[in-house]
Design a protein around this motif. Structure first.
Motif, PDB file in Angstrom:
ATOM      1  N   ILE A   1     -13.631 -52.050   7.281  1.00 10.18           N
ATOM      2  CA  ILE A   1     -13.574 -53.953   7.587  1.00 10.18           C
ATOM      3  C   ILE A   1     -12.090 -54.795   6.831  1.00 10.18           C
ATOM      4  O   ILE A   1     -11.548 -54.894   7.777  1.00 10.18           O
ATOM      5  CB  ILE A   1     -14.583 -54.609   6.987  1.00 10.18           C
ATOM      6  CG1 ILE A   1     -15.541 -54.152   8.546  1.00 10.18           C
ATOM      7  CG2 ILE A   1     -14.127 -56.076   7.398  1.00 10.18           C
ATOM      8  CD1 ILE A   1     -17.274 -54.755   7.728  1.00 10.18           C
ATOM      9  N   LYS A   2     -12.230 -53.923   5.474  1.00 12.24           N
ATOM     10  CA  LYS A   2     -10.365 -54.955   4.940  1.00 12.24           C
ATOM     11  C   LYS A   2      -9.231 -53.712   5.324  1.00 12.24           C
ATOM     12  O   LYS A   2      -8.514 -54.391   5.800  1.00 12.24           O
ATOM     13  CB  LYS A   2     -10.455 -53.768   3.532  1.00 12.24           C
ATOM     14  CG  LYS A   2     -11.320 -54.171   2.975  1.00 12.24           C
ATOM     15  CD  LYS A   2     -11.194 -53.873   1.061  1.00 12.24           C
ATOM     16  CE  LYS A   2     -12.151 -54.113   0.098  1.00 12.24           C
ATOM     17  NZ  LYS A   2     -11.687 -53.659  -1.270  1.00 12.24           N
TER      18      LYS A   2
ATOM     19  N   THR B   1     -17.526 -49.089   7.148  1.00 14.59           N
ATOM     20  CA  THR B   1     -18.115 -49.659   6.166  1.00 14.59           C
ATOM     21  C   THR B   1     -16.952 -51.017   5.263  1.00 14.59           C
ATOM     22  O   THR B   1     -16.336 -51.249   6.342  1.00 14.59           O
ATOM     23  CB  THR B   1     -17.382 -48.472   5.246  1.00 14.59           C
ATOM     24  OG1 THR B   1     -16.020 -48.376   5.004  1.00 14.59           O
ATOM     25  CG2 THR B   1     -18.012 -46.958   5.127  1.00 14.59           C
ATOM     26  N   ASN B   2     -17.632 -51.282   4.200  1.00  9.58           N
ATOM     27  CA  ASN B   2     -16.051 -52.607   3.916  1.00  9.58           C
ATOM     28  C   ASN B   2     -15.515 -52.006   3.686  1.00  9.58           C
ATOM     29  O   ASN B   2     -13.790 -53.126   3.961  1.00  9.58           O
ATOM     30  CB  ASN B   2     -16.930 -52.870   2.111  1.00  9.58           C
ATOM     31  CG  ASN B   2     -18.707 -53.761   2.456  1.00  9.58           C
ATOM     32  OD1 ASN B   2     -18.539 -54.915   3.626  1.00  9.58           O
ATOM     33  ND2 ASN B   2     -18.970 -53.795   1.522  1.00  9.58           N
ATOM     34  N   ARG B   3     -13.852 -50.807   3.731  1.00 11.06           N
ATOM     35  CA  ARG B   3     -13.686 -50.317   3.378  1.00 11.06           C
ATOM     36  C   ARG B   3     -12.620 -50.747   4.947  1.00 11.06           C
ATOM     37  O   ARG B   3     -11.135 -50.343   4.650  1.00 11.06           O
ATOM     38  CB  ARG B   3     -13.574 -49.308   2.971  1.00 11.06           C
ATOM     39  CG  ARG B   3     -12.082 -48.320   2.498  1.00 11.06           C
ATOM     40  CD  ARG B   3     -12.256 -47.110   1.903  1.00 11.06           C
ATOM     41  NE  ARG B   3     -10.882 -46.602   1.704  1.00 11.06           N
ATOM     42  CZ  ARG B   3     -10.066 -45.928   2.745  1.00 11.06           C
ATOM     43  NH1 ARG B   3     -10.250 -45.889   3.869  1.00 11.06           N
ATOM     44  NH2 ARG B   3      -8.454 -44.902   2.531  1.00 11.06           N
TER      45      ARG B   3
ATOM     46  N   GLU C   1     -14.977 -62.661   1.952  1.00 10.17           N
ATOM     47  CA  GLU C   1     -16.270 -61.712   1.519  1.00 10.17           C
ATOM     48  C   GLU C   1     -16.945 -62.272   2.524  1.00 10.17           C
ATOM     49  O   GLU C   1     -16.806 -63.163   2.842  1.00 10.17           O
ATOM     50  CB  GLU C   1     -16.734 -62.862   0.360  1.00 10.17           C
ATOM     51  CG  GLU C   1     -16.030 -62.551  -1.103  1.00 10.17           C
ATOM     52  CD  GLU C   1     -15.245 -61.588  -1.352  1.00 10.17           C
ATOM     53  OE1 GLU C   1     -16.583 -60.562  -1.873  1.00 10.17           O
ATOM     54  OE2 GLU C   1     -14.330 -60.498  -1.835  1.00 10.17           O
ATOM     55  N   PHE C   2     -17.308 -61.003   2.652  1.00  7.31           N
ATOM     56  CA  PHE C   2     -18.538 -61.133   3.995  1.00  7.31           C
ATOM     57  C   PHE C   2     -20.448 -61.422   3.041  1.00  7.31           C
ATOM     58  O   PHE C   2     -20.424 -61.229   2.043  1.00  7.31           O
ATOM     59  CB  PHE C   2     -18.763 -60.327   4.594  1.00  7.31           C
ATOM     60  CG  PHE C   2     -17.870 -59.216   4.983  1.00  7.31           C
ATOM     61  CD1 PHE C   2     -16.674 -59.780   6.439  1.00  7.31           C
ATOM     62  CD2 PHE C   2     -16.964 -58.178   4.602  1.00  7.31           C
ATOM     63  CE1 PHE C   2     -15.649 -59.764   6.578  1.00  7.31           C
ATOM     64  CE2 PHE C   2     -15.657 -57.479   4.512  1.00  7.31           C
ATOM     65  CZ  PHE C   2     -15.157 -58.779   6.108  1.00  7.31           C
TER      66      PHE C   2
ATOM     67  N   TYR D   1     -22.140 -51.514   9.150  1.00  5.55           N
ATOM     68  CA  TYR D   1     -22.182 -52.351  10.207  1.00  5.55           C
ATOM     69  C   TYR D   1     -21.671 -51.509  11.538  1.00  5.55           C
ATOM     70  O   TYR D   1     -20.661 -49.930  11.833  1.00  5.55           O
ATOM     71  CB  TYR D   1     -20.769 -53.219   9.612  1.00  5.55           C
ATOM     72  CG  TYR D   1     -20.719 -53.574   8.855  1.00  5.55           C
ATOM     73  CD1 TYR D   1     -21.655 -55.316   8.477  1.00  5.55           C
ATOM     74  CD2 TYR D   1     -19.892 -53.481   7.940  1.00  5.55           C
ATOM     75  CE1 TYR D   1     -22.198 -56.033   7.042  1.00  5.55           C
ATOM     76  CE2 TYR D   1     -20.032 -54.311   6.331  1.00  5.55           C
ATOM     77  CZ  TYR D   1     -20.935 -55.224   6.023  1.00  5.55           C
ATOM     78  OH  TYR D   1     -20.944 -55.953   5.312  1.00  5.55           O
TER      79      TYR D   1
ATOM     80  N   LYS E   1     -23.670 -58.194   3.003  1.00  2.00           N
ATOM     81  CA  LYS E   1     -23.674 -57.150   1.794  1.00  2.00           C
ATOM     82  C   LYS E   1     -24.717 -55.468   2.972  1.00  2.00           C
ATOM     83  O   LYS E   1     -25.699 -55.576   1.854  1.00  2.00           O
ATOM     84  CB  LYS E   1     -23.296 -56.877   0.173  1.00  2.00           C
ATOM     85  CG  LYS E   1     -23.039 -58.784   0.229  1.00  2.00           C
ATOM     86  CD  LYS E   1     -21.348 -57.696  -0.043  1.00  2.00           C
ATOM     87  CE  LYS E   1     -20.631 -58.680  -1.031  1.00  2.00           C
ATOM     88  NZ  LYS E   1     -18.885 -58.608  -0.870  1.00  2.00           N
TER      89      LYS E   1
ATOM     90  N   THR F   1     -14.694 -60.106  12.638  1.00  2.00           N
ATOM     91  CA  THR F   1     -13.109 -60.025  12.332  1.00  2.00           C
ATOM     92  C   THR F   1     -12.264 -60.550  13.317  1.00  2.00           C
ATOM     93  O   THR F   1     -11.305 -61.296  13.487  1.00  2.00           O
ATOM     94  CB  THR F   1     -12.771 -58.249  12.220  1.00  2.00           C
ATOM     95  OG1 THR F   1     -12.753 -57.413  13.846  1.00  2.00           O
ATOM     96  CG2 THR F   1     -13.045 -57.723  11.401  1.00  2.00           C
TER      97      THR F   1
END
Length: 125
Positions: free
Chosen positions: A54-55, A50-52, A3-4, A11, A7, A20
């Motif tokens: 980064i995943k 986006t958070n996606r 979790e970052f 980024y 929020k 990362t």
């Protein structure tokens, strides 16, 4: 996935690199190699992750650096991975399979063969 603490919707490449542990030039290279990783660009032409995204980066990192996949092997694994769903859920030929890790392509093929054999047996009963 970790979790970052921050929020945000977007980024910069520098922020993603720090989050990362992947150098910016590697991130740019991965964009060319992995079709799933396509960060948008703002009006100035800067990448906005986006958070996606980064995943996806963390999954690629795990496949390449921790599990020892080649880029070609990681591409094959990611073909069946849906980053918009539960990160532990894979779909193999329409069947949902829960997994704590991404399934190895050889194991995936074995699961498909087992499924076919079971279906054949059931159809004869």
């Amino acid at each position: 996935m970790p979790e970052f603490k921050i929020k945000r919707l977007y980024y910069s490449i520098g922020e993603v690199s720090k989050l990362t542990g992947i150098e910016p030039y590697v991130l740019r290279y991965w964009e060319k190699e992995f079709e799933q990783l396509k960060p948008a660009k703002n009006k100035a032409g800067n990448r906005t992750y986006t958070n996606r995204d980064i995943k996806i980066i963390l999954t690629i990192k795990r496949l390449l650096y921790e599990q020892g996949y080649t880029i070609a092997g990681a591409k094959r694994v990611l073909e069946n991975y849906d980053f918009d769903k539960d990160p532990t859920e894979l779909v193999i030929e329409g069947e949902k399979i829960k997994a704590s890790k991404i399934i190895d392509p050889e194991l995936r093929q074995d699961l498909i063969e087992i499924k076919k054999i079971l279906e054949s047996i059931l159809s004869k009963l």
